[in-house]
Every structure is written in structure tokens, then in C-alpha cells.
Motif scaffolding. Structure first.
Motif, PDB file in Angstrom:
ATOM      1  N   TYR A 137      28.991  31.048  24.890  1.00  0.00           N
ATOM      2  CA  TYR A 137      29.111  31.343  23.470  1.00  0.00           C
ATOM      3  C   TYR A 137      29.654  30.172  22.648  1.00  0.00           C
ATOM      4  CZ  TYR A 137      27.714  36.132  24.096  1.00  0.00           C
ATOM      5  OH  TYR A 137      26.982  37.252  24.377  1.00  0.00           O
ATOM      6  N   ARG A 138      30.149  29.142  23.315  1.00  0.00           N
ATOM      7  CA  ARG A 138      30.600  27.956  22.612  1.00  0.00           C
ATOM      8  C   ARG A 138      29.432  27.033  22.264  1.00  0.00           C
ATOM      9  NH1 ARG A 138      34.810  26.951  25.943  1.00  0.00           N
ATOM     10  NH2 ARG A 138      33.604  25.538  27.216  1.00  0.00           N
ATOM     11  N   ARG A 139      28.301  27.265  22.852  1.00  0.00           N
ATOM     12  CA  ARG A 139      27.131  26.409  22.602  1.00  0.00           C
ATOM     13  C   ARG A 139      26.497  26.741  21.262  1.00  0.00           C
ATOM     14  NH1 ARG A 139      25.892  23.576  27.072  1.00  0.00           N
ATOM     15  NH2 ARG A 139      26.553  24.417  29.065  1.00  0.00           N
ATOM     16  N   GLY A 140      26.004  25.701  20.621  1.00  0.00           N
ATOM     17  CA  GLY A 140      25.322  25.859  19.340  1.00  0.00           C
ATOM     18  C   GLY A 140      23.823  26.033  19.549  1.00  0.00           C
ATOM     19  N   PRO A 141      23.061  26.070  18.462  1.00  0.00           N
ATOM     20  CA  PRO A 141      21.610  26.250  18.566  1.00  0.00           C
ATOM     21  C   PRO A 141      20.902  25.112  19.308  1.00  0.00           C
ATOM     22  CG  PRO A 141      22.347  26.467  16.288  1.00  0.00           C
ATOM     23  CD  PRO A 141      23.520  26.058  17.093  1.00  0.00           C
ATOM     24  N   MET A 142      21.478  23.923  19.288  1.00  0.00           N
ATOM     25  CA  MET A 142      20.869  22.776  19.965  1.00  0.00           C
ATOM     26  C   MET A 142      21.285  22.682  21.430  1.00  0.00           C
ATOM     27  SD  MET A 142      19.036  21.513  17.622  1.00  0.00           S
ATOM     28  CE  MET A 142      18.658  19.820  17.916  1.00  0.00           C
ATOM     29  N   GLY A 143      22.187  23.527  21.871  1.00  0.00           N
ATOM     30  CA  GLY A 143      22.617  23.543  23.263  1.00  0.00           C
ATOM     31  C   GLY A 143      23.879  22.743  23.540  1.00  0.00           C
ATOM     32  N   ALA A 144      24.425  22.098  22.530  1.00  0.00           N
ATOM     33  CA  ALA A 144      25.647  21.318  22.716  1.00  0.00           C
ATOM     34  C   ALA A 144      26.866  22.212  22.474  1.00  0.00           C
ATOM     35  CB  ALA A 144      25.674  20.141  21.749  1.00  0.00           C
ATOM     36  N   GLU A 145      27.922  21.949  23.243  1.00  0.00           N
ATOM     37  CA  GLU A 145      29.154  22.713  23.061  1.00  0.00           C
ATOM     38  C   GLU A 145      29.879  22.224  21.817  1.00  0.00           C
ATOM     39  OE1 GLU A 145      31.632  23.562  26.487  1.00  0.00           O
ATOM     40  OE2 GLU A 145      30.045  22.758  27.750  1.00  0.00           O
ATOM     41  N   GLY A 146      30.417  23.152  21.045  1.00  0.00           N
ATOM     42  CA  GLY A 146      31.136  22.790  19.826  1.00  0.00           C
ATOM     43  C   GLY A 146      32.627  22.961  19.980  1.00  0.00           C
ATOM     44  N   PHE A 147      33.365  21.896  19.721  1.00  0.00           N
ATOM     45  CA  PHE A 147      34.823  21.925  19.761  1.00  0.00           C
ATOM     46  C   PHE A 147      35.349  21.458  18.419  1.00  0.00           C
ATOM     47  CE2 PHE A 147      33.670  21.330  24.229  1.00  0.00           C
ATOM     48  CZ  PHE A 147      34.426  22.317  24.820  1.00  0.00           C
ATOM     49  N   SER A 148      36.539  21.886  18.066  1.00  0.00           N
ATOM     50  CA  SER A 148      37.127  21.493  16.786  1.00  0.00           C
ATOM     51  C   SER A 148      37.665  20.065  16.820  1.00  0.00           C
ATOM     52  CB  SER A 148      38.239  22.463  16.393  1.00  0.00           C
ATOM     53  OG  SER A 148      39.251  22.457  17.384  1.00  0.00           O
ATOM     54  N   SER A 149      38.059  19.585  18.011  1.00  0.00           N
ATOM     55  CA  SER A 149      38.563  18.215  18.127  1.00  0.00           C
ATOM     56  C   SER A 149      38.357  17.714  19.553  1.00  0.00           C
ATOM     57  CB  SER A 149      40.049  18.154  17.771  1.00  0.00           C
ATOM     58  OG  SER A 149      40.808  18.835  18.733  1.00  0.00           O
ATOM     59  N   TYR A 150      38.542  16.429  19.710  1.00  0.00           N
ATOM     60  CA  TYR A 150      38.406  15.814  21.036  1.00  0.00           C
ATOM     61  C   TYR A 150      39.470  16.357  21.988  1.00  0.00           C
ATOM     62  CZ  TYR A 150      38.632  12.346  24.723  1.00  0.00           C
ATOM     63  OH  TYR A 150      38.662  11.736  25.941  1.00  0.00           O
ATOM     64  N   GLU A 151      40.689  16.506  21.492  1.00  0.00           N
ATOM     65  CA  GLU A 151      41.786  16.988  22.336  1.00  0.00           C
ATOM     66  C   GLU A 151      41.524  18.397  22.847  1.00  0.00           C
ATOM     67  OE1 GLU A 151      42.318  15.587  19.298  1.00  0.00           O
ATOM     68  OE2 GLU A 151      43.121  13.670  19.971  1.00  0.00           O
ATOM     69  N   SER A 152      41.039  19.255  21.971  1.00  0.00           N
ATOM     70  CA  SER A 152      40.743  20.622  22.421  1.00  0.00           C
ATOM     71  C   SER A 152      39.597  20.621  23.424  1.00  0.00           C
ATOM     72  CB  SER A 152      40.421  21.523  21.232  1.00  0.00           C
ATOM     73  OG  SER A 152      39.197  21.160  20.634  1.00  0.00           O
ATOM     74  N   SER A 153      38.646  19.711  23.269  1.00  0.00           N
ATOM     75  CA  SER A 153      37.546  19.603  24.221  1.00  0.00           C
ATOM     76  C   SER A 153      38.065  19.244  25.613  1.00  0.00           C
ATOM     77  CB  SER A 153      36.552  18.540  23.750  1.00  0.00           C
ATOM     78  OG  SER A 153      35.660  18.179  24.771  1.00  0.00           O
ATOM     79  N   VAL A 154      38.928  18.245  25.671  1.00  0.00           N
ATOM     80  CA  VAL A 154      39.470  17.790  26.955  1.00  0.00           C
ATOM     81  C   VAL A 154      40.325  18.875  27.594  1.00  0.00           C
ATOM     82  CG1 VAL A 154      41.032  16.123  28.034  1.00  0.00           C
ATOM     83  CG2 VAL A 154      39.371  15.357  26.331  1.00  0.00           C
TER      84      VAL A 154
END
Length: 90
Positions: free
Chosen positions: A28-45
Motif C-alpha cells: 500500500y506504500r507503492r504509488g501508481p508507477m510502482g515506486a514506494e513513497g516516503f516522506s523523507s530519506y530518513e523515514s525510508s531508511v
């Protein structure tokens, strides 16, 4: 004997549930293009690190649950074998 059955079932269900929950969040974090969406780099890591750790915990729970169920089946077979040997006339 029954305790290993209950523990095995609980750990197996918990491990499978944890894997399902992590994979569902990732989906559910993936967008329509298939990439994961995060609010920032730190939250991604941090999120990816926690998910990897969570998956390893889930694998450990599943393995421990399966080993407990296997131990229960071995105990049950040994007990049945002992009962059959006792009931046999000599």
C-alpha cells in the motif's frame, strides 16, 4: 505435550501474520508507477530497516513454530508406540 502444540500454533500464526502485515504495508506504500513513497530519506531508511528486522523475526517465529509442531508430533508418536508395546502380550 499439549503445550508444544499450542506454542507451535501460536508462533506459526504470529510469524505468518507478521509477514502478511509487513508485506501489506509495503504494497500500500507503492504509488501508481510502482515506486514506494516516503516522506523523507530518513523515514525510508528507518522503515526499510525495521521491515527487514521484522521479516527476520517473522522467519524465526515460523521456524520455531514448525519445530514445536514437529516436536509435538514426535512426542505423540513415541507415546503411542509406548502404549502399543505395553498392551502387547509377551
Amino acid at each position: 505435550m499439549i503445550a508444544s502444540l499450542i506454542i507451535g500454533i501460536i508462533f506459526l500464526v504470529a510469524g505468518l501474520g507478521l509477514r502478511y502485515w509487513i508485506n501489506r504495508r509495503k504494497f500500500y506504500r507503492r504509488g501508481p508507477m510502482g515506486a514506494e513513497g516516503f516522506s523523507s530519506y530518513e523515514s525510508s531508511v528507518i522503515i526499510k530497516l525495521l521491515e527487514k528486522f521484522g521479516k527476520w523475526v517473522a522467519y524465526a517465529l515460523i521456524i520455531f513454530g514448525l519445530l514445536s509442531l514437529w516436536g509435538y508430533s514426535r512426542e505423540k508418536k513415541d507415546k503411542e508406540k509406548q502404549n502399543v508395546e505395553i498392551q502387547k502380550p509377551k
